[in-house]
Write a protein that holds these residues in place. Structure first.
Motif, PDB file in Angstrom:
ATOM      1  N   ASP A   1       2.812  -0.959   2.598  1.00 43.48           N
ATOM      2  CA  ASP A   1       1.885  -0.007   1.977  1.00 43.48           C
ATOM      3  C   ASP A   1       0.545   0.013   2.702  1.00 43.48           C
ATOM      4  O   ASP A   1      -0.050   1.065   2.910  1.00 43.48           O
ATOM      5  N   GLU A   2       0.085  -1.176   3.100  1.00 46.80           N
ATOM      6  CA  GLU A   2      -1.221  -1.252   3.777  1.00 46.80           C
ATOM      7  C   GLU A   2      -1.107  -0.982   5.271  1.00 46.80           C
ATOM      8  O   GLU A   2      -2.093  -1.090   5.997  1.00 46.80           O
ATOM      9  N   GLU A   3       0.127  -0.674   5.698  1.00 47.26           N
ATOM     10  CA  GLU A   3       0.396  -0.368   7.098  1.00 47.26           C
ATOM     11  C   GLU A   3      -0.125  -1.455   8.027  1.00 47.26           C
ATOM     12  O   GLU A   3      -0.717  -1.188   9.067  1.00 47.26           O
ATOM     13  N   ARG A   4       0.073  -2.725   7.604  1.00 48.60           N
ATOM     14  CA  ARG A   4      -0.360  -3.830   8.472  1.00 48.60           C
ATOM     15  C   ARG A   4       0.590  -3.952   9.643  1.00 48.60           C
ATOM     16  O   ARG A   4       1.794  -3.826   9.491  1.00 48.60           O
ATOM     17  N   PRO A   5       0.038  -4.190  10.827  1.00 47.98           N
ATOM     18  CA  PRO A   5       0.919  -4.366  11.978  1.00 47.98           C
ATOM     19  C   PRO A   5       1.829  -5.577  11.756  1.00 47.98           C
ATOM     20  O   PRO A   5       1.448  -6.529  11.075  1.00 47.98           O
TER      21      PRO A   5
END
Lengths: 135, 562
Positions: free
Chosen positions: B522-526
C-alpha cells in the motif's frame, strides 16, 4: 409549516452486498420528481436501516431486494421498528420478489410489495395514501 | 471499397428510389433509431460504407479482428457453453455442475468449463457468520469461505483438465489464493490451472458496490496481474466486463466505450508498475451483453474487437497478436427479461443467443427464462443450454464465420459505433478514469440511460411484449426456484467449526505477515514484496476468506467512493 405542505420523506435502501441498484435508483428519481424527499442509503443490517430511518426522521421505509433475503431482513426491520416504538412507519418492499413471498411479507406487516414490472406511479400512490393517514 | 461505376450506379438507383418513395408515401417521414439512439435510414447502400477501408473489415483472424480473432471460428471450435451457475452450499452448486455437464455443457476442446459466480457474501469478502451476511448466504452464487468448501465443490474433478471461471467480486486475490492452495493439495500446481479470475475491482463506478477506493483497487489489480502473468501461464487474469454496464442501463455505445476505457486504464497502471503490455494483455478476457437491438448488438461486438486491436497496437505498441484480440464471453441480457408472461423470455434469450453467435463470441451464457422471478430452476437452466445447442447443431449458422460481414447496414453501424465510442473514450481520457469513478460520472451516465429506457416503456414509446402491449390478465404460473433458508445455518456452523479445529497460532501469525506485506504494498515501499504470495501463505495456514479479505479492507480502505 403545517402538516399539509410538509414534504413526505422516504428512506430508500439496499444491502451493501447487492449491486442491482438500477430499479431502486430509478424509483428514487421518480419519487423526487413527484415531490417526495428521498434519502438513499446502503445498509449492512436491519438495525442499520432502522437507525437511518430514525436519524433521518422519515415517513416511509423502502427496501429493494434483487437476490432474496427479503423475508429475513424485513422481519428484522419490523422487529427493530417495534422495539424502538416506530411501528407506525410503513415499510415497503420492491424488487425480485416471488409471488408466494408477497403474501407472506404482507402478513408479516409489510405495507406494500412491488415486484418486477411494478410502476413507479403505484409506489407513489401507495406512499401518499399510507402517509396521509399519519399527517 | 467500391468502383466509381458502382457508386455512380448507386446514386442513380437512390434517385429512382426517392421518386418511388415520393409517389407512394408523399410527405410521410419514416423515423427510426437504434436502442442507443443512433438514427437509422430505411436502407443502406455502398455509398454508406464507401469511407470504410476494406482492411478495416478484412478477414477472420487478422488485424483488426473485426470479423473474429481466429482464422476458423465455430467450424473448428464451437463457443464454450459458459453457463453461469451456482447457489447455496458448494454441494448444491456441484449438483448443478453435474446436471449441466450431463446435459452436454462443453468447454474448449471437450474439456469441462464451469462458470461459477460466488454468492454476495463471498463477493463482498465476508464469511457466512458475519452479521452483514444475514439472509444472503448462497444468494446469487455459491458460498465459499474455507478450503474445505472448495473440496466440497471440486472433489474428484481433474483440475488440470477443467476450466474454472472464478467470479468472486472484490475477493479476487483471496479467492484465487485459496484455489491455488486447494489445487496444490490435490497435486495440481498453479501453472497447470486453467480458467480465469474476473479481477472486477473496477466494478464500483458502474454498479453499486462497496469497494476498495479507486487508487487501491488499481494497486491490487496490478499486483494480481503481475503475479498471474509470471506464475499462472494458463490463467486469464482480468475480465473487462460490459455485461454489468449494460445491466445497469448502459447502451451499446456506453458499453463499448466504458469497457475499452477500463481496459486502457488497467493497461496503463500495469505499464506504470513496470510490466510490458505483451506480458499481460494476452491473458485479458472480456464479457459483453447481447441485448434486444439485434443488429446494433452485433455491430457493437464487431466494433469492440476493432477498437481494442487498434488501441493496443497504436497506443501501447503491442507486438503480440494476442494482446490485440478480444477473447470474449457473451452473457445474454438479463435486464431484457420480464416477469410478465415469463415464457416469452425463452424467445428473447434465443434471439440474444443467435445474436451472440452471429457476432462471433467465444463463449456464451444464455439467461434462463425465469430469471426475472428468481434463481433458475433446473428445467429453465437446461432449456437455456438447449437454446445454444439448437443454434449450434440445427441452424447451419456456424458453418460460416461472421456471416453478416459486408452487409451495408452492419458495416455502417459497426463503424458508427466505433466512432461514437471513440468520442466517449476521448471524453473519459480527458476527465481521467479515476476522476470519472470518484465523481460518480459513470454511474450518472448509466442512470440517465436506465431512466430513459424505463420511461420509454411507461409511455409506450418502447414496446415490450406482455408488459405494455399484448398484456394478459391471466398470468401463467411458472415454477419459482427457492433456496432452503437452512443452508445459512449450515454455512455458519461449518466456518465456526473450521476455525475451531485449525492451528490458530499458525493462522494468526500468517495473517499478521499478510498485514505487514499489505502495508508495504500500500505504501509502495521498494522491495515491498508481493501481495499474492502472502495471501497464499495465509490460505495455507487455513485463514478463511473473510479473515484474509478483512485485512485487505483494513489496509487498503473500503467503502463507497462517492
Amino acid at each position: 409549516m403545517n402538516a399539509s405542505n410538509k414534504k413526505i420523506r422516504v428512506l430508500l435502501t439496499k444491502s451493501q452486498l447487492d449491486g442491482h441498484d438500477r430499479g431502486v435508483r430509478y424509483l428514487a428519481r421518480k419519487l423526487r420528481e413527484a415531490g417526495i424527499e428521498v434519502i438513499f442509503t446502503r445498509y449492512r443490517s436491519p438495525g442499520e436501516v432502522v437507525n437511518s430511518a430514525l436519524q433521518e426522521d422519515v415517513d416511509v421505509i423502502g427496501i429493494s431486494f434483487s437476490v432474496g433475503g427479503h423475508t429475513v431482513i424485513s422481519a428484522g426491520v419490523i422487529e427493530s421498528l417495534q422495539e424502538k416504538g416506530m411501528g407506525n412507519i410503513p415499510l415497503i418492499i420492491g424488487g425480485i420478489i416471488p409471488g408466494d413471498d408477497m403474501s407472506e411479507l404482507l402478513r408479516m406487516g409489510v405495507s406494500g410489495v412491488f415486484g418486477p414490472g411494478a410502476r413507479a406511479g403505484e409506489v407513489i400512490e401507495h406512499i401518499r395514501t399510507h402517509v396521509a393517514k399519519d399527517l | 471499397m467500391f468502383t466509381r461505376d458502382t457508386l455512380e450506379k448507386d446514386r442513380e438507383l437512390q434517385e429512382r428510389w426517392k421518386e418511388k418513395y415520393q409517389k407512394l408515401y408523399k410527405d410521410i417521414e419514416f423515423k427510426a433509431a437504434t436502442a442507443s439512439g443512433i438514427p437509422v435510414k430505411p436502407f443502406y447502400t455502398p455509398s454508406d460504407i464507401e469511407h470504410i477501408a476494406f482492411n478495416e473489415i478484412g478477414v477472420p483472424g487478422d488485424y483488426p479482428y473485426t470479423r473474429g480473432i481466429y482464422p476458423l471460428q465455430y467450424q473448428f471450435q464451437p463457443w464454450v457453453n459458459q453457463m453461469s451457475l451456482g447457489y447455496g452450499l458448494p454441494e448444491q452448486t456441484r449438483e448443478r455442475m453435474e446436471m449441466l455437464k450431463d446435459a452436454g455443457m462443453k468447454g474448449y476442446f471437450g474439456a469441462q468449463s464451469y462458470n461459477l459466480p460466488h454468492d454476495l457474501v463471498s463477493k463482498a469478502g465476508l464469511d457466512p457468520d458475519s452479521p452483514e451476511a444475514r439472509g444472503l448466504v448462497g444468494r446469487g452464487g455459491v458460498n465459499i469461505s474455507t478450503i474445505d468448501d472448495l473440496e466440497r465443490l471440486f472433489h474428484d474433478i481433474p483440475l488440470d483438465k477443467t476450466q474454472i471461471v472464478q467470479n468472486i467480486g472484490s475477493a479476487t486475490m483471496v479467492g484465487l489464493a485459496m484455489f491455488i492452495v486447494y489445487a496444490e493439495r490435490r497435486g495440481f500446481p498453479g501453472e497447470k490451472l486453467g480458467g480465469n479470475s474476473m479481477n472486477w475491482l473496477y466494478k464500483a463506478p458502474f454498479v453499486d458496490y462497496a469497494m476498495f477506493p479507486p487508487k487501491s483497487a488499481f494497486k491490487l489489480m496490478v499486483e494480481f496481474i503481475k503475479f498471474c502473468s509470471r506464475n499462472m501461464p494458463r490463467w486469464n487474469t482480468t475480465n473487462i466486463c460490459g455485461y454489468f454496464i449494460e445491466e445497469a442501463g448502459g447502451n451499446a455505445i456506453q458499453e463499448a466505450a466504458f469497457t475499452m476505457a477500463t481496459g486502457i486504464a488497467i493497461t496503463e497502471a500495469c505499464i506504470k508498475a513496470g510490466l510490458h503490455p505483451d506480458e499481460f494483455l494476452p491473458r485479458f478476457g472480456f464479457q459483453f451483453a447481447q441485448g434486444n437491438d439485434f443488429l446494433e448488438e452485433i455491430a457493437k461486438i464487431r466494433a469492440i474487437r476493432r477498437i481494442w486491436a487498434k488501441t493496443n497496437r497504436e497506443r501501447f505498441g503491442c507486438k503480440d497478436q494476442k494482446s490485440m484480440q478480444v477473447r470474449m464471453h457473451i452473457h445474454t441480457s438479463g435486464c431484457s427479461l420480464m416477469a410478465q408472461q415469463p415464457l416469452v423470455n425463452v424467445v428473447r434469450a434465443a434471439f440474444h443467443t443467435l445474436g451472440a453467435v452471429l457476432a462471433g463470441t467465444n463463449a456464451i451464457h444464455t439467461s434462463a427464462y425465469d430469471e426475472a422471478l428468481g434463481l433458475p430452476t433446473e428445467e429453465a437452466a437446461t432449456l437455456a443450454l438447449r437454446t445454444q445447442q439448437v443454434v449450434l447443431h440445427e441452424t447451419s449458422i456456424p458453418n460460416v464465420s461472421d456471416p453478416l460481414a459486408g452487409s451495408y447496414y452492419v458495416e455502417w453501424l459497426t463503424s458508427k459505433i466505433e466512432e461514437e465510442a471513440n468520442k466517449l473514450m476521448e471524453k473519459i481520457d480527458q476527465m481521467g478514469y479515476i476522476k470519472a469513478w470518484e465523481t460518480g460520472w459513470f454511474k450518472d451516465e448509466l442512470a440517465k440511460s436506465a431512466y430513459k429506457w424505463r420511461e420509454g416503456i411507461d409511455n409506450s414509446e418502447r414496446i415490450v411484449v406482455g408488459v405494455n402491449k399484448y398484456v394478459s390478465d391471466e398470468e401463467r404460473k411458472v415454477p419459482v426456484f427457492k433456496i432452503d433458508p437452512k443452508i445459512e445455518e449450515t454455512a455458519v456452523e461449518r466456518v465456526k467449526k473450521f476455525r475451531a479445529q485449525r492451528d490458530n497460532a499458525r493462522t494468526k501469525a500468517a495473517l499478521e505477515r499478510l498485514r505487514n506485506t499489505a502495508r508495504r504494498v500500500d505504501e509502495e515501499r521498494p522491495q515491498g514484496g508481493d501481495l499474492m504470495p502472502a495471501i497464499i501463505e495465509a490460505a495455507k495456514a487455513d485463514a478463511t476468506l473473510g479473515e484474509m479479505q478483512g485485512i485487505l479492507k483494513e489496509v487498503f480502505g473500503w467503502g463507497y467512493a462517492y
